[in-house]
Scaffold this motif. Structure first.
Motif, mmCIF file in Angstrom:
data_model
loop_
_atom_site.group_PDB
_atom_site.id
_atom_site.type_symbol
_atom_site.label_atom_id
_atom_site.label_comp_id
_atom_site.label_asym_id
_atom_site.label_seq_id
_atom_site.Cartn_x
_atom_site.Cartn_y
_atom_site.Cartn_z
ATOM 1 N N GLU A 33 -39.864 59.659 -44.332
ATOM 2 C CA GLU A 33 -39.740 58.781 -45.494
ATOM 3 C C GLU A 33 -39.342 59.513 -46.769
ATOM 4 O O GLU A 33 -38.892 58.895 -47.723
ATOM 5 C CB GLU A 33 -41.050 58.025 -45.714
ATOM 6 N N ARG A 34 -39.524 60.834 -46.837
ATOM 7 C CA ARG A 34 -39.113 61.585 -48.025
ATOM 8 C C ARG A 34 -38.183 62.741 -47.651
ATOM 9 O O ARG A 34 -38.210 63.795 -48.264
ATOM 10 C CB ARG A 34 -40.337 62.143 -48.755
ATOM 11 N N GLN A 35 -37.335 62.518 -46.677
ATOM 12 C CA GLN A 35 -36.460 63.585 -46.223
ATOM 13 C C GLN A 35 -34.994 63.248 -46.464
ATOM 14 O O GLN A 35 -34.622 62.083 -46.593
ATOM 15 C CB GLN A 35 -36.674 63.862 -44.732
ATOM 16 N N LEU A 36 -34.171 64.297 -46.512
ATOM 17 C CA LEU A 36 -32.737 64.142 -46.574
ATOM 18 C C LEU A 36 -32.118 65.185 -45.657
ATOM 19 O O LEU A 36 -32.744 66.197 -45.341
ATOM 20 C CB LEU A 36 -32.195 64.302 -47.997
ATOM 21 N N PHE A 37 -30.906 64.924 -45.223
ATOM 22 C CA PHE A 37 -30.232 65.845 -44.309
ATOM 23 C C PHE A 37 -29.296 66.740 -45.108
ATOM 24 O O PHE A 37 -28.345 66.273 -45.724
ATOM 25 C CB PHE A 37 -29.433 65.085 -43.245
ATOM 26 N N THR A 38 -29.589 68.036 -45.137
ATOM 27 C CA THR A 38 -28.709 69.016 -45.764
ATOM 28 C C THR A 38 -28.618 70.224 -44.844
ATOM 29 O O THR A 38 -29.510 70.494 -44.041
ATOM 30 C CB THR A 38 -29.220 69.480 -47.141
ATOM 31 N N GLN A 39 -27.519 70.963 -44.994
ATOM 32 C CA GLN A 39 -27.318 72.165 -44.199
ATOM 33 C C GLN A 39 -27.578 73.433 -45.009
ATOM 34 O O GLN A 39 -27.512 74.533 -44.469
ATOM 35 C CB GLN A 39 -25.888 72.168 -43.614
ATOM 36 N N PHE A 40 -27.884 73.278 -46.312
ATOM 37 C CA PHE A 40 -28.227 74.418 -47.164
ATOM 38 C C PHE A 40 -28.929 73.876 -48.409
ATOM 39 O O PHE A 40 -28.930 72.668 -48.668
ATOM 40 C CB PHE A 40 -26.983 75.236 -47.552
ATOM 41 N N GLU A 41 -29.537 74.775 -49.188
ATOM 42 C CA GLU A 41 -30.236 74.355 -50.395
ATOM 43 C C GLU A 41 -29.240 73.889 -51.451
ATOM 44 O O GLU A 41 -28.069 74.296 -51.468
ATOM 45 C CB GLU A 41 -31.079 75.494 -50.955
ATOM 46 N N GLU A 42 -29.719 73.053 -52.363
ATOM 47 C CA GLU A 42 -28.880 72.477 -53.409
ATOM 48 C C GLU A 42 -29.442 72.853 -54.781
ATOM 49 O O GLU A 42 -30.178 72.091 -55.395
ATOM 50 C CB GLU A 42 -28.825 70.955 -53.265
#
Length: 538
Positions: A33-42
């Motif tokens: 519920e509090r996640q996002l899909f990323t392949q590296f830090e932003e």
């Protein structure tokens, strides 16, 4: 001076073309519920400098005020643009599926310098209170995006050396330095504003006052837009927007009795038009190219605001009660629209819109130990005409974006004496924000249903276990409760705070890419946070 450094983005994903549970040929991803899909830090950095100089000189009957302000700001946001990028490279252009795993960091940079100067003369004589002045501001702003996908070109040619040439896709742009720069944009803004204003208040008698004011304005904005790379091709667009005119304001004030003052006002507001960003034509579907193409600029927006209300002192001077009703008549509303598959945003003018509502505020301190305040508002805002081109979602009766129908807040503090020089206090703050929509286009027919197979044979991770994904474009209402317990003296204040006590997940705005084909997410609030805050007075 302020410097902010963050390691992430206040975003959560609902659907991501690169990370979802529907794929059968890529790793399936179930987001919490509090996640996002990323392949590296932003990372996010923001340096901010503000300098103000306020000079006031009293001539006796006349007061001269000079306010000078200078702002320098430098913001850099690095975003994982993998979903957007590979919905284009693989989904639209048809490059190999293996390329969808390459990192695609988008550098989003803004620098701005702002200088403002205001001079005012004011005075009071007999029944007249007056003010005249001038205002000048200049803004130099540079905004740019760079999408450098390291290794993409070599990998693409290794998969199929002739693919780009066969499909007419240019890897080497005009201004981008290397082929791996798939997108580049550079936008420079030179903005100047000059205004002269005056206001006069005449006391007709002991109870009735009449105020009239005028402001003459002159705006000029020069903008140059440069786009380049695989996604946009080379485009350079210079342009200038200008506007001048006069906006009036009239206020009637009547003192009903010693505790209540009634008022009515009418005023005109203004927002400068401008030049739309160039849409990324190579990315658009034929339908979106027809709908969103050929819109290089947008017009000035104007609004007439009418308000009546009262301001009262109650409880023998220990409280206040204010209430107001307002009506805003908007012409050429500037509505930001997501240009579907084009991965662009444009501003459309809506000829007529209206917002009306009611606001109230009540605050009181019944005794020396306790005080509280309550405020609430109800707003009925809607589009009253279609925009040129009849864009789906811009239809009479649809609500204006970002405006909740109802919102309210309450705060209360209880304090007690610990000893002769120490005071303890407990403060609670509650906020309610009603449901709302992020963009005018969220009302479009079918919006809220994502066709997962819109890229056909180029669908990333296909075959998929289902054909569509649905979400509700109406952002739900939310409630936030903050508490603070502290001890204070004349010199210091130390408090324990808990923000978002109930750990509410608030959807602040819908965050989509490529008209929801690449990603659907939300900007969200900070989860439950607690800590200690200390302040010392010198």
């Amino acid at each position: 001076y302020q410097e902010v450094n963050m390691d992430g983005w206040n975003r959560i994903d609902d659907y991501n073309i690169l990370g979802n549970p529907f794929t059968t040929t890529r790793p399936a991803v179930d987001l919490g519920e509090r996640q996002l899909f990323t392949q590296f830090e932003e990372p996010f950095t923001d340096e901010f400098l503000l300098v103000d100089l306020n000079i006031e000189y009293d001539f006796g009957d006349v007061t001269l005020t000079s306010i000078t302000s200078y702002t320098d700001r430098d913001v850099l946001v690095v975003r994982d643009a993998g979903a957007l990028t590979h919905s284009i490279t693989v989904g639209s252009f048809g490059f190999a599926q293996s390329l969808a795993s390459i990192d695609a960091p988008l550098d989003d940079a803004t620098t701005a310098e702002v200088l403002t100067q205001e001079l005012r003369l004011s005075g009071i004589r007999d029944q007249v209170q007056w003010l005249v002045g001038g205002f000048y501001s200049t803004i130099d702003r540079v905004y740019g995006q760079t999408l450098f996908v390291n290794g993409f070109t070599a990998a693409a040619f290794a998969e199929d050396p002739d693919f780009a040439a066969d499909n007419g896709l240019p890897f080497q742009g005009t201004v981008v330095p290397t082929p791996d720069h798939l997108f580049f944009s550079g936008l420079t803004y030179d903005f100047e504003q000059l205004a002269l204003f005056g206001e006069l208040t005449y006391a007709v008698n002991d109870r009735f006052e009449l105020t009239g004011g005028l402001r003459w304005y002159d705006f000029e904005e020069k903008r140059t837009q440069v786009f380049d790379g695989l996604f946009a091709g080379f485009v350079e667009i210079p342009g200038t927007s200008t506007a001048d005119g006069i906006v009036p304001r009239v206020i009637l004030s009547y003192e009903l009795n010693d505790d209540t003052n009634l008022y009515a006002l009418a005023s005109k507001g203004f927002r400068l038009g401008g030049i739309n960003d160039q849409i990324n034509e190579p990315l658009c579907t034929p339908e979106d190219l027809i709908t969103f193409g050929g819109r290089p600029s947008f017009e000035n927006e104007t609004v007439w605001n009418y308000e009546v209300g009262s301001k009262s002192t109650v409880m023998g001077g220990r409280g206040i009660f204010n209430i107001a009703a307002f009506l805003m008549d908007i012409s050429d509303l500037q509505a930001t629209v997501t240009a579907g598959s084009c991965s662009s945003r444009l501003v459309f003018n809506v000829p007529e819109a209206e917002s009306k509502g009611l606001e109230l505020e009540f605050a009181a301190a019944p005794n020396s130990s306790f005080d509280f305040a309550i405020s609430a508002s109800y707003t009925d805002s809607e589009v009253q005409s279609e925009a040129a081109g009849s864009i789906s979602g811009i239809s009479p009766g649809n609500r204006l974006p970002t405006v909740p129908e109802f919102q309210g807040a309450a705060a209360a503090t209880y304090q007690w004496q610990i000893n002769s020089d120490r005071l303890a206090y407990l403060t609670g703050v509650y906020q309610h924000v009603g449901s709302r929509f992020t963009s005018i286009g969220d009302f479009a027919d079918g919006f809220g249903t994502v066709n997962l197979l819109s890229f056909g044979a180029n669908t990333i991770g296909g075959p998929l276990t289902q054909d569509t994904f649905t979400f509700n474009p109406e952002l739900p209402a939310y409630d936030i409760l903050n508490l603070r317990l502290g001890i204070a003296t004349d010199k210091w204040d130390m408090a324990l705070f808990i923000n978002n006590l109930t750990d509410e997940i608030a959807f602040l705005a819908l965050d989509q890419e490529r008209g929801t084909r690449a990603r659907v997410g939300y900007l969200t609030n900070q989860p439950r946070t607690f800590g200690i805050n200390a302040r010392v007075n010198f």
